[in-house]
Design a protein around this motif. Structure first.
Motif, PDB file in Angstrom:
ATOM      1  N   ILE A   1       0.832  -1.209   0.000  1.00 36.01           N
ATOM      2  CA  ILE A   1       0.000   0.000   0.000  1.00 36.01           C
ATOM      3  C   ILE A   1       0.871   1.266   0.000  1.00 36.01           C
ATOM      4  O   ILE A   1       0.387   2.364   0.294  1.00 36.01           O
ATOM      5  N   GLY A   2       2.153   1.101  -0.320  1.00 39.93           N
ATOM      6  CA  GLY A   2       3.021   2.258  -0.493  1.00 39.93           C
ATOM      7  C   GLY A   2       3.721   2.731   0.767  1.00 39.93           C
ATOM      8  O   GLY A   2       4.284   3.840   0.771  1.00 39.93           O
ATOM      9  N   MET A   3       3.739   1.927   1.833  1.00 35.69           N
ATOM     10  CA  MET A   3       4.432   2.336   3.056  1.00 35.69           C
ATOM     11  C   MET A   3       5.889   1.884   2.995  1.00 35.69           C
ATOM     12  O   MET A   3       6.208   0.831   2.440  1.00 35.69           O
ATOM     13  N   ARG A   4       6.762   2.694   3.587  1.00 33.72           N
ATOM     14  CA  ARG A   4       8.196   2.416   3.540  1.00 33.72           C
ATOM     15  C   ARG A   4       8.797   2.400   4.944  1.00 33.72           C
ATOM     16  O   ARG A   4       8.400   3.182   5.816  1.00 33.72           O
ATOM     17  N   HIS A   5       9.750   1.498   5.123  1.00 35.12           N
ATOM     18  CA  HIS A   5      10.440   1.376   6.402  1.00 35.12           C
ATOM     19  C   HIS A   5      11.375   2.569   6.580  1.00 35.12           C
ATOM     20  O   HIS A   5      12.106   2.935   5.660  1.00 35.12           O
ATOM     21  N   GLY A   6      11.347   3.184   7.762  1.00 29.41           N
ATOM     22  CA  GLY A   6      12.156   4.379   7.946  1.00 29.41           C
ATOM     23  C   GLY A   6      12.452   4.686   9.396  1.00 29.41           C
ATOM     24  O   GLY A   6      12.795   3.791  10.180  1.00 29.41           O
ATOM     25  N   LYS A   7      12.314   5.949   9.770  1.00 30.03           N
ATOM     26  CA  LYS A   7      12.677   6.443  11.086  1.00 30.03           C
ATOM     27  C   LYS A   7      11.977   5.662  12.195  1.00 30.03           C
ATOM     28  O   LYS A   7      10.818   5.282  12.069  1.00 30.03           O
ATOM     29  N   PHE A   8      12.713   5.420  13.293  1.00 28.07           N
ATOM     30  CA  PHE A   8      12.253   4.649  14.451  1.00 28.07           C
ATOM     31  C   PHE A   8      12.094   3.169  14.137  1.00 28.07           C
ATOM     32  O   PHE A   8      11.594   2.402  14.959  1.00 28.07           O
ATOM     33  N   GLY A   9      12.452   2.741  12.920  1.00 30.52           N
ATOM     34  CA  GLY A   9      12.309   1.337  12.572  1.00 30.52           C
ATOM     35  C   GLY A   9      10.871   0.937  12.283  1.00 30.52           C
ATOM     36  O   GLY A   9      10.530  -0.246  12.321  1.00 30.52           O
ATOM     37  N   ILE A  10      10.006   1.911  11.975  1.00 30.23           N
ATOM     38  CA  ILE A  10       8.613   1.612  11.661  1.00 30.23           C
ATOM     39  C   ILE A  10       8.325   2.027  10.217  1.00 30.23           C
ATOM     40  O   ILE A  10       9.200   2.540   9.515  1.00 30.23           O
ATOM     41  N   PHE A  11       7.088   1.800   9.762  1.00 30.29           N
ATOM     42  CA  PHE A  11       6.717   2.106   8.382  1.00 30.29           C
ATOM     43  C   PHE A  11       5.954   3.424   8.310  1.00 30.29           C
ATOM     44  O   PHE A  11       5.194   3.768   9.222  1.00 30.29           O
ATOM     45  N   HIS A  12       6.177   4.143   7.197  1.00 26.53           N
ATOM     46  CA  HIS A  12       5.558   5.460   7.013  1.00 26.53           C
ATOM     47  C   HIS A  12       4.961   5.564   5.617  1.00 26.53           C
ATOM     48  O   HIS A  12       5.460   4.970   4.663  1.00 26.53           O
ATOM     49  N   ARG A  13       3.901   6.347   5.523  1.00 30.93           N
ATOM     50  CA  ARG A  13       3.323   6.716   4.229  1.00 30.93           C
ATOM     51  C   ARG A  13       3.643   8.196   4.003  1.00 30.93           C
ATOM     52  O   ARG A  13       3.171   9.056   4.759  1.00 30.93           O
ATOM     53  N   PHE A  14       4.494   8.454   3.017  1.00 29.00           N
ATOM     54  CA  PHE A  14       4.920   9.826   2.742  1.00 29.00           C
ATOM     55  C   PHE A  14       4.113  10.419   1.604  1.00 29.00           C
ATOM     56  O   PHE A  14       3.472   9.701   0.822  1.00 29.00           O
ATOM     57  N   GLU A  15       4.169  11.739   1.515  1.00 32.67           N
ATOM     58  CA  GLU A  15       3.528  12.435   0.407  1.00 32.67           C
ATOM     59  C   GLU A  15       4.518  12.482  -0.750  1.00 32.67           C
ATOM     60  O   GLU A  15       5.537  13.165  -0.678  1.00 32.67           O
TER      61      GLU A  15
END
Length: 246
Positions: free
Chosen positions: A134-148
């Motif tokens: 669904i377009g989420m990426r692993h990043g800061k804090f070791g969790i997944f984020h949905r960016f604009e």
């Protein structure tokens, strides 16, 4: 012979008289000392009373206040997530960083949960594929984020594991079983609050469908249509208050 007898008799009398007066002389200081001690007793008692009255009455009160203050416990802090959500750091809704103009910017955290049914667990690798799908990426804090867009500046919303500490260990993800995830959006964000909420709702529904899971609100109750509408209205009210304050 008679003269010697009288001489000894006189010597004996003088000895007896001397012993008598000597004994009287030794007895007088003892009696005087005893009487003196008896006279001093009331004076000592009176001095003790004076010392006692010199103690300030506030002393006990101050001690009580000090002990009460030292035993008081500070109220527990909240991190803005649900009770069983992971301890990922996030700003307090009422204590956000300054907005750069000297004022404190108010924030609101909106939370949803996607949990495995029947108290089960997701396979870690399958859950990661669903998040990436669904377009989420692993990043800061070791969790997944949905960016604009492609720029990873501010996340529209994020997803954390319900297993402490909330991060995803991608190196050992195949061996992990995860009972659920927490999706949360920090408002204001890079997009409009209602838009961020709608994107997060859509993502949560997609994950729930892919993983055959339950979609819950921040209290752990099934997300009903009425609850979804109420959450959206809360966001609209929050953004309206922000506009008025600005």
């Amino acid at each position: 012979m008679d003269g010697l007898r009288w001489l000894l008799l006189a010597f004996g009398v003088l000895t007896i008289v001397g012993v008598y007066f000597y004994s009287r002389r030794e007895a007088l200081p003892k009696d005087a000392k005893s009487n003196s001690d008896r006279r001093l007793e009331p004076t000592l008692d009176g001095e003790a009373d004076v010392l006692q009255s010199a103690v300030p009455p506030e002393l006990d009160v101050a001690s009580d206040i000090s002990s009460e203050g030292s035993s008081a416990e500070p109220p527990p802090a909240s991190n803005g997530f649900a009770d069983d959500a992971p301890s990922i750091e996030a700003p307090e809704p009422s204590e956000a960083p300054p907005d750069g103009h000297g004022s404190v910017q108010q924030q609101k955290i909106v939370t949803l949960r996607v949990v495995a049914r029947d108290r089960g667990a997701f396979r870690g690798d399958e859950l990661i594929l669903s998040l990436r799908g669904i377009g989420m990426r692993h990043g800061k804090f070791g969790i997944f984020h949905r960016f604009e867009g492609e720029e990873e500046k501010r996340a529209i919303f994020s997803a954390a594991s319900l297993v402490e500490p909330g991060s995803f260990d991608l190196a050992n993800i195949k061996e992990q079983e995860i009972p659920g995830i927490s999706l949360f959006a920090v408002l204001p964000g890079p997009v409009d609050g209602v838009q961020a909420f709608d994107l997060m709702i859509a993502a949560a529904r997609a994950i729930a469908k892919t993983m055959d899971a339950d979609l819950l609100d921040e209290t752990g109750s099934t997300l009903s249509i009425q609850r979804e509408r109420y959450m959206r209205e809360e966001i609209i009210a929050f953004e309206h208050a922000m506009q008025v304050a600005g």
